[in-house]
Each structure stands twice: as structure tokens, then as C-alpha cells.
Design a protein around this motif. Sequence first.
Motif, short mmCIF file in Angstrom:
data_model
loop_
_atom_site.label_atom_id
_atom_site.label_comp_id
_atom_site.label_asym_id
_atom_site.label_seq_id
_atom_site.Cartn_x
_atom_site.Cartn_y
_atom_site.Cartn_z
N VAL A 203 0.84 -1.19 0.00
CA VAL A 203 0.00 0.00 0.00
C VAL A 203 0.88 1.25 0.00
O VAL A 203 2.06 1.19 0.36
CB VAL A 203 -0.93 0.03 1.24
CG1 VAL A 203 -1.91 -1.13 1.20
CG2 VAL A 203 -0.12 0.01 2.54
N GLU A 204 0.30 2.35 -0.43
CA GLU A 204 1.00 3.63 -0.27
C GLU A 204 1.16 3.89 1.23
O GLU A 204 0.30 3.50 2.03
CB GLU A 204 0.20 4.76 -0.92
CG GLU A 204 0.14 4.68 -2.44
CD GLU A 204 1.52 4.77 -3.08
OE1 GLU A 204 2.30 5.65 -2.67
OE2 GLU A 204 1.81 3.95 -3.96
N PRO A 205 2.25 4.54 1.65
CA PRO A 205 2.50 4.70 3.09
C PRO A 205 1.30 5.25 3.85
O PRO A 205 0.71 6.26 3.47
CB PRO A 205 3.68 5.66 3.12
CG PRO A 205 4.42 5.39 1.85
CD PRO A 205 3.34 5.11 0.83
N ILE A 206 0.93 4.55 4.92
CA ILE A 206 -0.18 4.94 5.79
C ILE A 206 0.41 5.41 7.12
O ILE A 206 1.21 4.71 7.74
CB ILE A 206 -1.13 3.76 6.03
CG1 ILE A 206 -1.74 3.27 4.71
CG2 ILE A 206 -2.24 4.14 7.01
CD1 ILE A 206 -2.52 1.97 4.84
N GLY A 207 0.00 6.59 7.56
CA GLY A 207 0.51 7.15 8.80
C GLY A 207 0.98 8.57 8.58
O GLY A 207 0.85 9.13 7.49
N ASN A 208 1.52 9.17 9.61
CA ASN A 208 1.97 10.56 9.52
C ASN A 208 3.28 10.66 8.75
O ASN A 208 4.28 10.05 9.13
CB ASN A 208 2.14 11.15 10.92
CG ASN A 208 0.80 11.43 11.58
OD1 ASN A 208 -0.07 12.06 10.99
ND2 ASN A 208 0.61 10.94 12.80
#
Length: 406
Positions: A203-208
Amino acid sequence: MKQVLIIGLILISQIGFSQIKEMNPTSTRQLDLSVAGEKQFNDNLEACKKIWDKMSDGVKYDDLSQQEKDALSKVNETMEDYWDIIGGGCSWYCGGGPKEVTASSYLKSQGANNYEPKNAHDLNYKNAWVEGVEGYGIGEYLLYTFGGASPRINEIIVVNGYVKSKTAWENNSRVKKLKVYIDDKPYAILNLKDIRGSQGFKVEPIGNSDRKDWDVLKTKPDWTLKFEILDVYKGLKYDDVVISEIYFDGLDVHCFAKGTKIQLADNSTKNIEDLKVGDKVAYMDFDSKTIKSAKIEKTEKVIHHGLVTYQFESGLTITATQDHPFKIDNKDWASLKPDKSKQYKGFENIEKIEIGDLFITANGTDKLISIDFIEGEQETYTISKLSSGDNFIANGLIVGVEELTE
């Protein structure tokens, strides 16, 4: 009537979400877990413990018999239990992980077995979450809560069904479609294969993503990932739907311990935690076999758990994460976790570090004689982008610059 109701629930749950992207696994790994396999693992581990004791008493790796060396090659020393998914070494979880895992329901305990939501993230293949409603659990979900400073996720890994045995996996139901929400907003539908194993979804980076100021990052609010059952593969005996594990891999966790000495362009050194963007550091140009200078363009900082310390024949040591690349004679780049290191530019063909490897230093080579796993958490740092070159010099060793592949 029950079958009609289930079909209706599936259709209702999908109305309005036709625009949500559907994702297929980018990687799969079959599992063949069994009681016999557990016994073999334990036998191999006991044999290795005796060899490790000999080495602790001063016996060098080169002095071991070939049989002893072969025995060591059969065991990953970070794996303390047959059912471990990750083991005790450093991974994405060194930098964080979910604070809490809850669920919409779960099946009540049966004897010594419990099916609570925490089982879906205990990093152990033997335990599992089982939804607790009548029928096939359509609409039931797991909810993972992360701290604002948690490292970003770039892979969701699902271990579908009750994988602890072939019979348990076949008899119980498994998830066919899993809907993912980020902070309760629909994100994607995961199309799961009906296999007894793990399935990874990149996935595309998830998070801050703004991680420049650690003090600010720590004040960010919690965020959540929710996994909702949309459709199932029916079990041979039970309508209970089982997920053994949903766990993660990601970014922001590949660094060196505070106090690591970085060689600067003027041949002086600076502690890695004191480096700033714009500082000029030394790197090895392997084409000309000379030391050159480059300007730091990006650095990283994160709190880590379970670092590893490499010790060398010269007495030199360095503490780092297991997937940080080192330049090795006759191997090019290598790390303890090459599969994780491959996400960085220039490390697609990285190999695995082994005791006895000759690490390249600024002045020659140094032989690795031991690897120790460190408990507790530490602040860690790294350089993730230079104006030129793919390496820098840490405690005299040539180490890789970990810039993400675009």
C-alpha cells in the motif's frame, strides 16, 4: 432464508463503495505448520544452544566442526518459538505497532482456547480471532489503533483462517473480501486467496508523513485501521470466520543507535544524533576506491526496540537495526533482514549477513565474530539521502544510505 440474508448483507455493505479500489495480494507464502514441525524446530534449537554456549566460552566459529556449522544454519536465532511470525530480532515493530486491537465481537472461550481480538496481532500463528455472531460474520470487524508517532505502514499482511493445523483451517470459515478503513473512511477492499498462509498487500504509506520534528510528531493524534468482513470462504464444518493474524511492515525504522560515530568530510567524526541537513560526510567511491564528500539532504529519527550489536575481530562494535545494509567483501551489500532492505534504492539484490563475513571499512576489512540482540528501546538515527554516493562511514564501517525506492 439465512443464505438470502447473507447475500443481502453482502450487497448492502458494498452499495456506495464501487469506487473503492480493490487489491489483490502482491505476495503469498504457504504455511505447513504441524506438531511434527514444532518438535523438529525444538530439537534443532536445543542443538544450537549447546553450540552457542561453546562460542560464549571462547570457541571461534572457524573452529566449529562442519556438522556444528550446518546445525547453526538450520536455526534463525531470532526465532525463539516455532509459532513465532517475526521473532525477537528487529523489524518494523522495533519502532512501534498498534497500541490496541479491538473487535466488533469475538467467540467466547472454549476450554483453554480463547478467540479474543488481541490474538489477531500477537505475532503468533497458533492463536486466532474468531468473530462471535450467528452466521458468517458479515460486517464484523477488527480495529487497530496506532499512536500518532507510529512508523508508517506500506504493507498489510493477512494470515487468513485458523492456520495452526490443516484440519482447523479447512473446518472453519475464512475471509474472502476484507474492507479496509483508515480513520473510519473506506480505503480499499482486499481480495484474499483461499490459502493456508500469509498474503501481503503493498500500500501507499499509511501514517503521519511529516516526521522532521520528533517532539511534534509525538503530539499527533491516534489513527486507526479497520478491517471489515465482506465475504467468506465457507468452512467444511463451521460458519465461524477466523483470522489468525493481521500484521504490518513499513518505513521509518532503519537506523543506528545514538552515539554512533559518523566520519565527516574533513576526517573528523560527529555523533549520528548531532548530524544536520547540510553537513558534509565522507563516503566511499567504489569506482575510484577513494573517500569523497557528500552533503546530507535528509535524516531520520525514531524510537526502536530490540536492536542488534555486531562485534568484530578488531574489537569494533556497532548497534543498528537488522535490515540496515553493510558493505561486505564478496557479497556486495548485506543485512540480517535482506527481504526488508530491498525496498531501498540500490539494495534490490542484497544478501544476508553471516558470522565470519568480512565487513568493508574505510581502511580495509574487519571480521564479524558475534551478533547480540539488545533488549529495551533506544533513540536511533540514520541518513536517508545524500547529494551523491550511496553510503557513509559509521564507526569506521561502510554502511548504506536508505533512500526509499519510488
